[in-house]
Write a protein that holds these residues in place. Structure first.
Motif, PDB file in Angstrom:
ATOM      1  N   ILE A   1       0.636  -1.401   0.007  1.00  0.00           N
ATOM      2  CA  ILE A   1       0.081  -0.021   0.312  1.00  0.00           C
ATOM      3  C   ILE A   1       0.638   1.258   0.190  1.00  0.00           C
ATOM      4  O   ILE A   1       0.661   1.671  -0.614  1.00  0.00           O
ATOM      5  CB  ILE A   1      -1.008   0.281   0.738  1.00  0.00           C
ATOM      6  N   THR A   2       1.225   1.153   0.841  1.00  0.00           N
ATOM      7  CA  THR A   2       2.256   2.426   0.718  1.00  0.00           C
ATOM      8  C   THR A   2       3.362   2.849  -0.228  1.00  0.00           C
ATOM      9  O   THR A   2       3.892   3.855  -1.009  1.00  0.00           O
ATOM     10  CB  THR A   2       3.682   2.464   2.144  1.00  0.00           C
TER      11      THR A   2
ATOM     12  N   LEU B   1       0.797   4.127  -2.983  1.00  0.00           N
ATOM     13  CA  LEU B   1       0.474   5.559  -3.225  1.00  0.00           C
ATOM     14  C   LEU B   1       1.629   6.350  -3.468  1.00  0.00           C
ATOM     15  O   LEU B   1       1.323   7.414  -4.501  1.00  0.00           O
ATOM     16  CB  LEU B   1       0.166   5.444  -1.291  1.00  0.00           C
ATOM     17  N   THR B   2       2.723   5.857  -3.000  1.00  0.00           N
ATOM     18  CA  THR B   2       3.889   7.325  -3.514  1.00  0.00           C
ATOM     19  C   THR B   2       4.582   6.895  -4.630  1.00  0.00           C
ATOM     20  O   THR B   2       4.872   7.458  -5.568  1.00  0.00           O
ATOM     21  CB  THR B   2       4.986   6.163  -2.758  1.00  0.00           C
TER      22      THR B   2
ATOM     23  N   VAL C   1      -4.016  12.838   3.617  1.00  0.00           N
ATOM     24  CA  VAL C   1      -2.602  11.522   3.175  1.00  0.00           C
ATOM     25  C   VAL C   1      -3.254  10.452   4.264  1.00  0.00           C
ATOM     26  O   VAL C   1      -3.343   9.169   3.315  1.00  0.00           O
ATOM     27  CB  VAL C   1      -1.941  11.381   3.046  1.00  0.00           C
TER      28      VAL C   1
ATOM     29  N   ARG D   1      -6.659   8.777   3.294  1.00  0.00           N
ATOM     30  CA  ARG D   1      -5.936   8.295   1.495  1.00  0.00           C
ATOM     31  C   ARG D   1      -5.525   6.699   1.672  1.00  0.00           C
ATOM     32  O   ARG D   1      -5.743   5.707   1.210  1.00  0.00           O
ATOM     33  CB  ARG D   1      -5.555   9.135   0.985  1.00  0.00           C
ATOM     34  N   LEU D   2      -4.209   6.639   2.918  1.00  0.00           N
ATOM     35  CA  LEU D   2      -3.931   5.587   3.460  1.00  0.00           C
ATOM     36  C   LEU D   2      -4.731   4.471   3.063  1.00  0.00           C
ATOM     37  O   LEU D   2      -5.097   3.020   3.176  1.00  0.00           O
ATOM     38  CB  LEU D   2      -2.665   5.920   3.784  1.00  0.00           C
TER      39      LEU D   2
ATOM     40  N   SER E   1      -7.169   3.034   0.942  1.00  0.00           N
ATOM     41  CA  SER E   1      -6.768   2.642  -0.073  1.00  0.00           C
ATOM     42  C   SER E   1      -6.628   1.006   0.606  1.00  0.00           C
ATOM     43  O   SER E   1      -6.331   0.298  -0.403  1.00  0.00           O
ATOM     44  CB  SER E   1      -5.254   2.951  -0.391  1.00  0.00           C
ATOM     45  N   ARG E   2      -6.904   1.138   1.761  1.00  0.00           N
ATOM     46  CA  ARG E   2      -5.702  -0.147   2.330  1.00  0.00           C
ATOM     47  C   ARG E   2      -7.580  -0.787   2.336  1.00  0.00           C
ATOM     48  O   ARG E   2      -7.208  -2.185   2.066  1.00  0.00           O
ATOM     49  CB  ARG E   2      -5.185  -0.557   3.721  1.00  0.00           C
TER      50      ARG E   2
ATOM     51  N   VAL F   1       3.391  10.847   3.161  1.00  0.00           N
ATOM     52  CA  VAL F   1       2.401   9.030   3.111  1.00  0.00           C
ATOM     53  C   VAL F   1       3.248   8.443   3.811  1.00  0.00           C
ATOM     54  O   VAL F   1       3.101   7.399   5.002  1.00  0.00           O
ATOM     55  CB  VAL F   1       2.801   8.705   1.585  1.00  0.00           C
TER      56      VAL F   1
ATOM     57  N   HIS G   1       1.515   7.005   7.679  1.00  0.00           N
ATOM     58  CA  HIS G   1       1.506   5.669   7.638  1.00  0.00           C
ATOM     59  C   HIS G   1       2.704   4.950   9.008  1.00  0.00           C
ATOM     60  O   HIS G   1       2.191   4.081  10.003  1.00  0.00           O
ATOM     61  CB  HIS G   1       2.429   4.012   6.661  1.00  0.00           C
TER      62      HIS G   1
ATOM     63  N   VAL H   1      -4.823   0.674   8.706  1.00  0.00           N
ATOM     64  CA  VAL H   1      -3.282   0.985   8.038  1.00  0.00           C
ATOM     65  C   VAL H   1      -2.775  -0.406   9.199  1.00  0.00           C
ATOM     66  O   VAL H   1      -1.399  -0.747   9.302  1.00  0.00           O
ATOM     67  CB  VAL H   1      -2.835   2.007   7.517  1.00  0.00           C
TER      68      VAL H   1
END
Length: 322
Positions: A40-41, A44-45, A67, A70-71, A74-75, A211, A215, A306
């Protein structure tokens, strides 16, 4: 809306219904901790390396909180998408993927309005969506390979067949993703996109740092965390540099952390050996995928979303009672 529903509810002839019922078996075989920390990281990066995408953070007064959300989102989306049956019509992965497509459309409409008013932003187009798709396929699995969690040729083909269904729901033109059947084809598409995209700028570097910071903060403050926030940040820096390469990492402002890099060869060896024995027998591979699919569902709060849940739960269960 009628045109949208007609398109997403009409699966292409190449879609295998049995594959959708099975889910993304390749990603499901990845330990949840590494899937969250690496896949995931890294995805997004890679997405925020595009200045057009990173500039969306300027629309908010609190980019780090944005962010972090969004993190977490996304997960949640990735876990729902890869689960068995997740992409079947009306299932969570299907709904969130089509929802993401609608959000992209809304962002494009807003960006065009700002552009007409003289603002600097341009709308996110198909190529940026394709970058996002590559983030969760090529980039994520390159990141996992950097810590010893590789894929076979057969697994690569299965991965891209499954994620072609995701691309269909996202509305990508088939000319962009259908020729991609393995990592080699994905690398070719990535190189084409990179050749047409502006280089990462200050906004990209700010988004990348956000990001990584989000995290590290979420994981360090989660129940059962074993590392402090600064230690997690150093670890993520090291992992990203190994997967992205030094040149790309420098452009994104990711520092070189020598202390964390010292453990990477041992970590990679242990992961490679664990994955070899995990997939050596059909029964153990099926057990690993079932355990990943049965992981507790992500909570709505970003920190919980996360958190590598499997690791935290095992740590709590192994702690002796006082």
């Amino acid at each position: 809306m009628t045109a949208l529903l007609e398109q997403v509810e009409t699966p292409p002839a190449w879609v295998d219904p049995l594959m959708l019922h099975s889910g993304d078996a390749v990603s499901l075989s990845i330990t949840p901790m590494w899937f969250g920390l690496r896949a995931i990281t890294s995805a997004l990066t890679h997405t925020y390396a595009s200045p057009a995408t990173a500039r969306l953070l300027r629309r908010t007064d609190k980019p780090r909180q944005t962010v972090a959300r969004r993190l977490a989102e996304s997960r949640v989306w990735a876990r729902q998408t890869i689960r068995p049956g997740g992409l079947l019509r009306g299932e969570p992965g299907y709904v969130t993927t089509v929802g993401a497509r609608l959000r992209h459309a809304r962002l494009r409409a807003t960006a065009l309005t700002d552009w007409d008013s003289g603002g600097p932003a341009l709308p996110i187009g198909r190529l940026d969506v394709a970058r996002t798709w590559l983030g969760f396929t090529l980039v994520a699995h390159h990141a996992l390979a950097a810590v010893g969690i590789g894929t076979t040729s057969e697994e690569e083909r299965h991965l891209y067949r499954y994620w072609s269904c995701v691309a269909h729901l996202l509305g990508l033109d088939e000319i962009l993703y259908r020729p991609v059947v393995d990592h080699a084809g994905a690398c070719h598409l990535r190189d084409l996109l990179d050749a047409m995209a502006p280089a990462p700028d200050g906004t990209s570097r700010t988004a990348t740092a956000a990001v990584i910071g989000a995290h590290a903060h979420a994981t360090a403050h989660a129940p059962g965390a074993a590392l402090y926030e600064d230690e997690l940040r150093d670890l993520i820096h090291c992992l990203l540099r190994r997967s992205l390469g030094g040149t790309a990492a420098d452009r994104l402002g990711i520092p070189d952390v020598a202390a964390a890099a010292g453990l990477m060869p041992l970590n990679k060896t242990l992961n490679r050996q664990a994955r070899y024995w995990q997939t050596f027998f059909l029964a153990t591979a099926q057990t690993a995928r079932r355990q990943a699919a049965e992981e507790p569902g992500p909570e709505p709060e970003p920190i919980a979303a996360v958190l590598p849940l499997g690791v935290a739960l095992r740590r709590r269960s192994s702690t002796p009672a006082a």
